[in-house]
Design a protein around this motif. Structure first.
Motif, PDB file in Angstrom:
ATOM      1  N   LYS A  58      42.216  46.206  52.112  1.00 44.49           N
ATOM      2  CA  LYS A  58      41.990  47.089  53.249  1.00 44.49           C
ATOM      3  C   LYS A  58      41.053  46.482  54.275  1.00 44.49           C
ATOM      4  O   LYS A  58      41.131  46.778  55.462  1.00 44.49           O
ATOM      5  N   LYS A  59      40.123  45.633  53.812  1.00 47.24           N
ATOM      6  CA  LYS A  59      39.118  45.087  54.728  1.00 47.24           C
ATOM      7  C   LYS A  59      38.622  43.750  54.202  1.00 47.24           C
ATOM      8  O   LYS A  59      38.427  43.584  53.002  1.00 47.24           O
ATOM      9  N   VAL A  60      38.421  42.795  55.115  1.00 46.24           N
ATOM     10  CA  VAL A  60      37.824  41.496  54.791  1.00 46.24           C
ATOM     11  C   VAL A  60      36.652  41.307  55.743  1.00 46.24           C
ATOM     12  O   VAL A  60      36.814  41.427  56.957  1.00 46.24           O
ATOM     13  N   GLU A  61      35.471  41.042  55.188  1.00 48.56           N
ATOM     14  CA  GLU A  61      34.281  40.826  56.029  1.00 48.56           C
ATOM     15  C   GLU A  61      33.688  39.454  55.732  1.00 48.56           C
ATOM     16  O   GLU A  61      33.554  39.081  54.562  1.00 48.56           O
ATOM     17  N   TRP A  62      33.324  38.728  56.784  1.00 45.82           N
ATOM     18  CA  TRP A  62      32.679  37.422  56.641  1.00 45.82           C
ATOM     19  C   TRP A  62      31.257  37.513  57.126  1.00 45.82           C
ATOM     20  O   TRP A  62      30.993  37.927  58.245  1.00 45.82           O
ATOM     21  N   GLU A  63      30.317  37.102  56.292  1.00 50.81           N
ATOM     22  CA  GLU A  63      28.909  37.128  56.682  1.00 50.81           C
ATOM     23  C   GLU A  63      28.110  36.252  55.730  1.00 50.81           C
ATOM     24  O   GLU A  63      28.330  36.300  54.518  1.00 50.81           O
ATOM     25  N   HIS A  64      27.181  35.467  56.277  1.00 44.30           N
ATOM     26  CA  HIS A  64      26.253  34.662  55.470  1.00 44.30           C
ATOM     27  C   HIS A  64      26.979  33.809  54.418  1.00 44.30           C
ATOM     28  O   HIS A  64      26.597  33.803  53.244  1.00 44.30           O
ATOM     29  N   SER A  65      28.048  33.128  54.852  1.00 47.36           N
ATOM     30  CA  SER A  65      28.827  32.246  53.963  1.00 47.36           C
ATOM     31  C   SER A  65      29.419  32.972  52.764  1.00 47.36           C
ATOM     32  O   SER A  65      29.618  32.392  51.709  1.00 47.36           O
ATOM     33  N   LYS A  66      29.673  34.254  52.925  1.00 47.92           N
ATOM     34  CA  LYS A  66      30.327  35.033  51.877  1.00 47.92           C
ATOM     35  C   LYS A  66      31.482  35.829  52.474  1.00 47.92           C
ATOM     36  O   LYS A  66      31.467  36.187  53.650  1.00 47.92           O
ATOM     37  N   THR A  68      33.568  39.381  51.790  1.00 48.54           N
ATOM     38  CA  THR A  68      33.581  40.640  51.056  1.00 48.54           C
ATOM     39  C   THR A  68      34.944  41.297  51.246  1.00 48.54           C
ATOM     40  O   THR A  68      35.367  41.541  52.370  1.00 48.54           O
ATOM     41  N   LEU A  69      35.609  41.562  50.123  1.00 45.94           N
ATOM     42  CA  LEU A  69      36.924  42.203  50.136  1.00 45.94           C
ATOM     43  C   LEU A  69      36.783  43.652  49.722  1.00 45.94           C
ATOM     44  O   LEU A  69      36.087  43.958  48.753  1.00 45.94           O
ATOM     45  N   THR A  70      37.457  44.530  50.421  1.00 46.20           N
ATOM     46  CA  THR A  70      37.633  45.896  49.955  1.00 46.20           C
ATOM     47  C   THR A  70      39.125  46.060  49.696  1.00 46.20           C
ATOM     48  O   THR A  70      39.939  45.833  50.596  1.00 46.20           O
ATOM     49  N   TYR A  71      39.478  46.392  48.447  1.00 43.03           N
ATOM     50  CA  TYR A  71      40.902  46.479  48.128  1.00 43.03           C
ATOM     51  C   TYR A  71      41.202  47.702  47.278  1.00 43.03           C
ATOM     52  O   TYR A  71      40.347  48.231  46.581  1.00 43.03           O
ATOM     53  N   GLN A  72      42.457  48.136  47.396  1.00 42.47           N
ATOM     54  CA  GLN A  72      42.926  49.303  46.663  1.00 42.47           C
ATOM     55  C   GLN A  72      43.923  48.854  45.610  1.00 42.47           C
ATOM     56  O   GLN A  72      44.909  48.177  45.920  1.00 42.47           O
ATOM     57  N   LEU A  73      43.637  49.189  44.365  1.00 45.17           N
ATOM     58  CA  LEU A  73      44.555  48.864  43.265  1.00 45.17           C
ATOM     59  C   LEU A  73      45.720  49.835  43.315  1.00 45.17           C
ATOM     60  O   LEU A  73      45.526  51.053  43.269  1.00 45.17           O
ATOM     61  N   ILE A  74      46.948  49.318  43.445  1.00 46.08           N
ATOM     62  CA  ILE A  74      48.116  50.202  43.553  1.00 46.08           C
ATOM     63  C   ILE A  74      48.974  50.182  42.300  1.00 46.08           C
ATOM     64  O   ILE A  74      49.785  51.066  42.094  1.00 46.08           O
ATOM     65  N   ALA A  75      48.796  49.156  41.460  1.00 45.03           N
ATOM     66  CA  ALA A  75      49.516  49.099  40.186  1.00 45.03           C
ATOM     67  C   ALA A  75      48.644  48.352  39.190  1.00 45.03           C
ATOM     68  O   ALA A  75      48.016  47.355  39.534  1.00 45.03           O
ATOM     69  N   LEU A  76      48.624  48.856  37.957  1.00 45.69           N
ATOM     70  CA  LEU A  76      47.803  48.242  36.921  1.00 45.69           C
ATOM     71  C   LEU A  76      48.737  47.768  35.815  1.00 45.69           C
ATOM     72  O   LEU A  76      49.561  48.529  35.328  1.00 45.69           O
TER      73      LEU A  76
END
Length: 80
Positions: A58-66, A68-76
């Motif tokens: 849902k979201k990818v953020e770049w900051e301080h050489s890192k 950060t992913l925000t993701y939604q699990l849709i199948a397990l």
């Protein structure tokens, strides 16, 4: 010296993901990484391990050489 940009076609968690809601997770990765957004991709605990499920980022953020992913699990897949 610029940091290389890495293109990823799966999410590799190494068990470091954090659950923020029932199916929503946040994961921090070192370096700047590109990920496809809004399309289903594989989630694995290790690069050559079995797929543990499918997620949509849902979201990818770049900051301080890192990255950060925000993701939604849709199948397990099977829970090991």
């Amino acid at each position: 010296m610029g940091m290389p940009l890495e293109l990823n076609t799966m999410i590799v968690t190494k068990g470091r993901e954090t659950r923020v809601e029932e199916n929503l997770f946040v994961l921090n990765k070192d370096g700047y990484r590109l990920y496809p957004i809004d399309i289903p991709i594989d989630v694995r605990k290790t690069m050559d391990g079995d797929s543990s499920g499918t997620a949509v980022i849902k979201k990818v953020e770049w900051e301080h050489s890192k990255t950060t992913l925000t993701y939604q699990l849709i199948a397990l897949n099977s829970t090991n």
